[in-house]
Scaffold this active site. Structure first.
Site, PDB file in Angstrom:
ATOM      1  CE  LYS A 169      -3.672   2.033   2.886  1.00 21.76           C
ATOM      2  NZ  LYS A 169      -4.476   1.837   4.108  1.00 21.76           N
ATOM      3  CB  SER A 171      -7.798   3.613   3.175  1.00 23.56           C
ATOM      4  OG  SER A 171      -6.936   3.049   4.144  1.00 23.56           O
ATOM      5  CB  SER A 209      -7.707   0.801   6.188  1.00 24.19           C
ATOM      6  OG  SER A 209      -8.410   1.989   6.017  1.00 24.19           O
TER       7      SER A 209
HETATM    8  N1  GLN Z   1     -12.403   4.071   6.938  1.00 20.30           N
HETATM    9  C1  GLN Z   1     -11.735   4.439   8.156  1.00 20.30           C
HETATM   10  C2  GLN Z   1     -11.309   5.876   8.102  1.00 20.30           C
HETATM   11  O1  GLN Z   1     -11.544   6.491   7.103  1.00 20.30           O
HETATM   12  C3  GLN Z   1     -10.586   3.522   8.403  1.00 20.30           C
HETATM   13  C4  GLN Z   1      -9.351   3.969   7.750  1.00 20.30           C
HETATM   14  C5  GLN Z   1      -8.164   3.135   8.082  1.00 20.30           C
HETATM   15  O2  GLN Z   1      -8.255   2.102   8.744  1.00 20.30           O
HETATM   16  N2  GLN Z   1      -7.021   3.625   7.667  1.00 20.30           N
HETATM   17  O3  GLN Z   1     -10.779   6.402   9.035  1.00 20.30           O
END
Ligand code: GLN
Length: 472
Positions: A75, A150, A174
């Protein structure tokens, strides 16, 4: 053969395939699919082939590492020395990392090959991978739908067979939520199990590096290699790392809890509810104890998560000032306007929203009302979660309340988007490990994920149960 490291390695060991051929296979997959899926932002063909040739020699000499055969992606928030690193944001411009993350060094030392850098929501903020400055990632099961986020590029790369495994980051789901949207396995270790040196920080008291694979077995092996103490990250535990990949048989019939109040609620997507209830019925038929319990603080998960992570993000992202990294506005008159213009021009809307929110909750007049209170609620959620996990071995839930939605469907409604994390943030608030495994499909053929959580540092039991549930 390209579904598990175990089979790839067997074929390498019997010389029915070479490592160079394995890498060529993935490069062909990337060539054929990435222009549609937009999962990789960059691919490293020459390097990967050169590494593969060396690994072929090591295989011949019998000196190949534990991960020989593994082709993986990173990532775009995980540092790889002398490679570009952008957090899918314009603000980092052409920034190249001078270091590799500790996890990357450990994986390379065991002969894993890194084939490319994967698209994600900007600074890992989002649940759909639509917040990337480089375009949305598309779900390989239906390209009109999101990948989740994400770590969407990482999930889709594994789903579509463009690589065997990927590393993502999990601050509130994420790794797990995109894994569930794409029908793959997503593992978030205990907070402090894995070094974050070289991970771009979002919410430092939540962030963990996680693993996406098709098989639980492969996640276990990768975790075993990358976990453990690191002089560069004082938050890593010094507890010894068990040989997870050799401990994948369940030692006893576990006692399992699920939150009856949500699973039985009519507001949950019916296909998701049926899939998870179906799995629970199956476990009961197999003689497992599975009980519905209530969790009193469910409504506080998301507010607590979003107050604390935006506060931490506003601090962490202050370093992107137009001076130190990448992008610099050409439209400025003095230092202050250089900061302002660089940040306004190069951060995307969601990142700006969170910096503003986080700055607000940390401001002198609101600090106690929001930040301090959220810290206290976090402690209550941790205590209650731990209390449940002294009575039960695992907590089961859906990974996300819905399956992959259409690209653009929720983009204009942040609250609706935040709801996608309702089940996943608990593990980050409490710091416990959690894993998602595929659990059927909805009526449109989109994957559903089942989440399992358990006690701090109990990854051995978690992986063994997940392997059983994944039918491996
Ligand atoms: N969707 C969550 C956020 O936007 C989780 C993001 C993540 O785990 N990096 O904060």
């Amino acid at each position: 053969m390209f579904d598990s490291l175990y089979t790839i390695r067997k074929n390498l060991d019997s010389r029915s395939i070479t490592m160079v051929e394995v890498v060529r296979h993935y490069l062909q997959q990337i060539d054929a699919q990435n222009h549609i899926l937009n999962a990789f932002l960059e691919v490293y063909p020459e390097e990967a082939l050169a590494q593969a040739a060396q690994i072929d020699q090591k295989l011949e000499a019998g000196t190949a590492g534990k991960l020989a055969g593994l082709v993986m992606g990173l990532k775009d928030v995980i540092a790889y020395k002398n490679h570009k690193l952008t957090a899918s944001s314009r603000i980092l411009g052409d920034f190249r990392s001078q270091i590799s993350a500790t996890v990357v060094e450990k994986l390379l030392a065991e002969d894993a090959i890194i084939i490319g850098r994967q698209n994600c929501d900007e600074f890992a903020m989002g649940s759909s991978s639509e917040n990337s400055a480089f375009g949305a990632v598309h779900n390989a099961a239906d390209t009109s739908r999101v990948s989740g986020g994400s770590s969407g590029g990482s999930a889709v790369s594994v789903q579509s067979g463009m690589c065997l495994a990927a590393l993502g980051s999990d601050t509130g789901g994420s790794v797990r939520q995109p894994a569930s949207f794409c029908g793959v396995v997503g593992m978030k270790p205990t907070y402090g199990r894995v070094s974050r040196h070289g991970l771009i920080a979002y919410g430092s008291s939540f962030d963990v590096i996680g693993i996406l694979t098709k098989k639980v077995q492969d996640s276990a092996l990768i975790l075993e290699v990358m976990a453990g103490k690191d002089d560069f990250d004082a938050t890593v535990s010094s507890l010894p790392v068990p040989p997870y990949s050799k401990l994948l048989e369940m030692q006893k019939q576990p006692k399992i809890a699920y939150f009856g109040n949500i699973l039985e609620s009519k507001s949950l997507n019916a296909d998701v509810r049926n899939a998870i209830m179906g799995k629970i019925d199956f476990l009961k038929q197999q003689g497992f104890t599975v009980e519905a319990i209530d969790f009193p603080y469910l409504d506080y998960f998301l507010p607590t998560y979003y107050i604390l992570t935006t506060a931490e993000a506003s601090t962490n992202l202050s370093r992107y000032d137009g001076i130190r990294y990448g992008y610099r506005s050409s439209n400025f008159t003095d230092l202050e306007s250089l900061y302002k213009h660089s940040r306004s021009e190069a951060f995307g809307d969601e990142v700006k929203r969170r910096i503003l929110l986080g700055t607000f909750v940390l401001s002198a007049s609101y600090f106690d009302a929001y930040f301090t209170k959220a810290q206290k609620v976090r402690r209550l959620i941790q205590q209650k979660t731990n209390e449940i996990l002294t009575k039960y071995d695992f907590i089961l839930s859906p990974t996300s309340p819905s399956t992959a939605f259409k690209i653009g469907e929720k983009a204009s409604d942040p609250i609706e988007m935040y709801l996608a994390d309702i089940f996943s943030v608990q593990a980050n608030l409490a710091g416990i490990p959690a894993i998602t495994v595929p659990c059927g499909q909805d009526q449109n053929g989109m994957p559903i994920g089942l989440q399992i959580m358990n006690q701090h540092f109990a990854e051995t039991e978690l992986l063994a149960f997940a392997k059983y549930l994944n039918g491996e």
